[in-house]
Write an enzyme that holds these catalytic residues in place. Sequence first.
Site, mmCIF file in Angstrom:
data_model
loop_
_atom_site.group_PDB
_atom_site.id
_atom_site.type_symbol
_atom_site.label_atom_id
_atom_site.label_comp_id
_atom_site.label_asym_id
_atom_site.label_seq_id
_atom_site.Cartn_x
_atom_site.Cartn_y
_atom_site.Cartn_z
ATOM 1 C CG MET A 18 -1.977 -1.123 1.546
ATOM 2 S SD MET A 18 -3.116 -0.860 0.594
ATOM 3 C CE MET A 18 -4.063 -2.427 1.217
ATOM 4 N N GLY A 46 1.344 -1.083 3.836
ATOM 5 C CA GLY A 46 0.667 -2.393 3.512
ATOM 6 C C GLY A 46 1.255 -3.464 4.466
ATOM 7 C CE LYS A 47 -3.379 -4.785 8.806
ATOM 8 N NZ LYS A 47 -2.820 -4.143 9.926
ATOM 9 C CD GLU A 147 -3.363 -4.329 4.504
ATOM 10 O OE1 GLU A 147 -3.616 -3.330 5.603
ATOM 11 O OE2 GLU A 147 -1.963 -4.513 4.064
ATOM 12 C CG ASN A 192 -4.653 -6.053 16.657
ATOM 13 O OD1 ASN A 192 -5.777 -6.455 16.532
ATOM 14 N ND2 ASN A 192 -4.421 -4.827 15.934
ATOM 15 N N GLY A 261 2.541 -3.582 14.840
ATOM 16 C CA GLY A 261 2.220 -5.091 14.913
ATOM 17 C C GLY A 261 2.980 -5.789 13.499
ATOM 18 C CG ASP A 262 2.251 -4.638 9.802
ATOM 19 O OD1 ASP A 262 1.424 -5.524 9.880
ATOM 20 O OD2 ASP A 262 1.931 -3.691 9.039
ATOM 21 C CB SER A 294 8.880 0.077 15.138
ATOM 22 O OG SER A 294 7.718 -0.476 15.517
ATOM 23 C CB SER A 303 9.051 3.947 12.947
ATOM 24 O OG SER A 303 8.013 2.618 12.484
HETATM 25 P P1 ADP Z 1 -1.089 -3.256 16.131
HETATM 26 O O1 ADP Z 1 0.089 -2.260 15.623
HETATM 27 O O2 ADP Z 1 -1.347 -4.194 15.187
HETATM 28 O O3 ADP Z 1 -2.153 -2.534 16.769
HETATM 29 P P2 ADP Z 1 0.017 -3.467 18.894
HETATM 30 O O4 ADP Z 1 -0.340 -2.165 19.274
HETATM 31 O O5 ADP Z 1 -0.466 -4.802 19.703
HETATM 32 O O6 ADP Z 1 -0.221 -3.899 17.278
HETATM 33 O O7 ADP Z 1 1.655 -3.583 18.876
HETATM 34 C C1 ADP Z 1 2.542 -4.434 18.471
HETATM 35 C C2 ADP Z 1 3.640 -4.609 19.309
HETATM 36 O O8 ADP Z 1 4.375 -3.436 19.231
HETATM 37 C C3 ADP Z 1 3.258 -5.046 20.823
HETATM 38 O O9 ADP Z 1 3.274 -6.300 21.151
HETATM 39 C C4 ADP Z 1 4.621 -4.367 21.457
HETATM 40 O O10 ADP Z 1 5.710 -5.294 21.150
HETATM 41 C C5 ADP Z 1 4.748 -3.053 20.320
HETATM 42 N N1 ADP Z 1 4.229 -2.107 20.932
HETATM 43 C C6 ADP Z 1 3.335 -1.525 20.688
HETATM 44 N N2 ADP Z 1 3.034 -0.235 21.283
HETATM 45 C C7 ADP Z 1 3.750 -0.074 22.253
HETATM 46 C C8 ADP Z 1 4.184 0.873 23.161
HETATM 47 N N3 ADP Z 1 3.539 1.915 23.399
HETATM 48 N N4 ADP Z 1 5.143 0.364 23.978
HETATM 49 C C9 ADP Z 1 6.079 -0.661 23.788
HETATM 50 N N5 ADP Z 1 5.973 -1.400 22.827
HETATM 51 C C10 ADP Z 1 4.762 -1.171 22.069
#
Ligand code: ADP
EC number: 2.7.1.15
Length: 315
Positions: A18, A46-47, A147, A192, A261-262, A294, A303
């Site tokens: 994407m 794009g995931k 996706e 997630n 998450g990616d 990231s 990132s």
């Molecule tokens: P998505 O991006 O799919 O919503 P998450 O928010 O669960 O997924 O984040 C995926 C991973 O990224 C988490 O399991 C963690 O390892 C890391 N992460 C996300 N947000 C934070 C944060 N605020 N602090 C530290 N690690 C984070």
Amino acid sequence: MKIMTEEAFDVVVVGSCMTDLVSQAPRLPKAGETIHGHRFFIGFGGKGANQCIQAARMGVKTTMICKVGKDFFGDNYIQNFKDNDVHTEFVRQTSEAATGAASITVNDAGENAIVIVAGANMLLGKDELQEVLPAIRRAKVLVCQLEINSQTSFQALQMARENKVKTIFNPAPAIPDLDSGFYKVSDVFCCNESEAELLTGSPVSNVDEAHGAAQELLQRGCGAVIITLGPQGCVVLTAKASTATHVPAPVVTPVDTTGAGDSFIGALAFYMARHPAMPLEEMAGRANRVAALSVGAAGTQTSFPFRRDLPDELF
Ligand code: ADP
């Protein structure tokens, strides 16, 4: 099409590309509202591609199986793969649809709202998968999301399974009535909180609820479940363990959580390919550390850390 390469890949991703159109604004607009943002930029997302690029940046041999438009964004995307050392022989271009695009708004708290037009991604189908079967067969790990056409994802996971290639399935964006076959072709089912909630029909907003959801998802037939919990890291449940393990993430100040998450899944694919005997909890702990980095920087792929940004103990 004849496949030229005889190469064996560590990680094969069958998924989406994407072009991200990103606006940064003080807050997310409400329905019908127009607000002023402070910055706009175009990024790669794009995931599928994100996960592939995170794995490649950590140093494994990756290839992307995907479809982009025969347009500027598609050409640009192929160059982006090359710049990240992702093999591009299996990237197809079509004139029947535009390269997938995502309009992303990020607020000052690092939260996001996203609209996706999948475009060419939806045209990746059975025929292309048959063509790339030799590459899938030789892979160590295959990764899929939702996706692209879900039939295509399912078929890719099935092909991998039949050839004893380890599979990671990321059911994102989530669909409530996910075909039960997806669980059975997933060695690791990784989602997630909101995806877990939609799939189980129960709230998943804390570690305890995630333990319950992981049990429920595991019973549907996958080898293991990981539910990521943002700043709280993730819970991991394998078929061998009787209870889920909470694996915390390092504490960081979030700048932009888009793509966290990616980054996590790309890192997980790296560990499954590089250290197949490592306990999944250990892989998840390391992937938390990669994804947390990231979150500390702006953008999606921009990132994602490279090998040089990560301590040796993570390799
Ligand atoms: P998505 O991006 O799919 O919503 P998450 O928010 O669960 O997924 O984040 C995926 C991973 O990224 C988490 O399991 C963690 O390892 C890391 N992460 C996300 N947000 C934070 C944060 N605020 N602090 C530290 N690690 C984070």
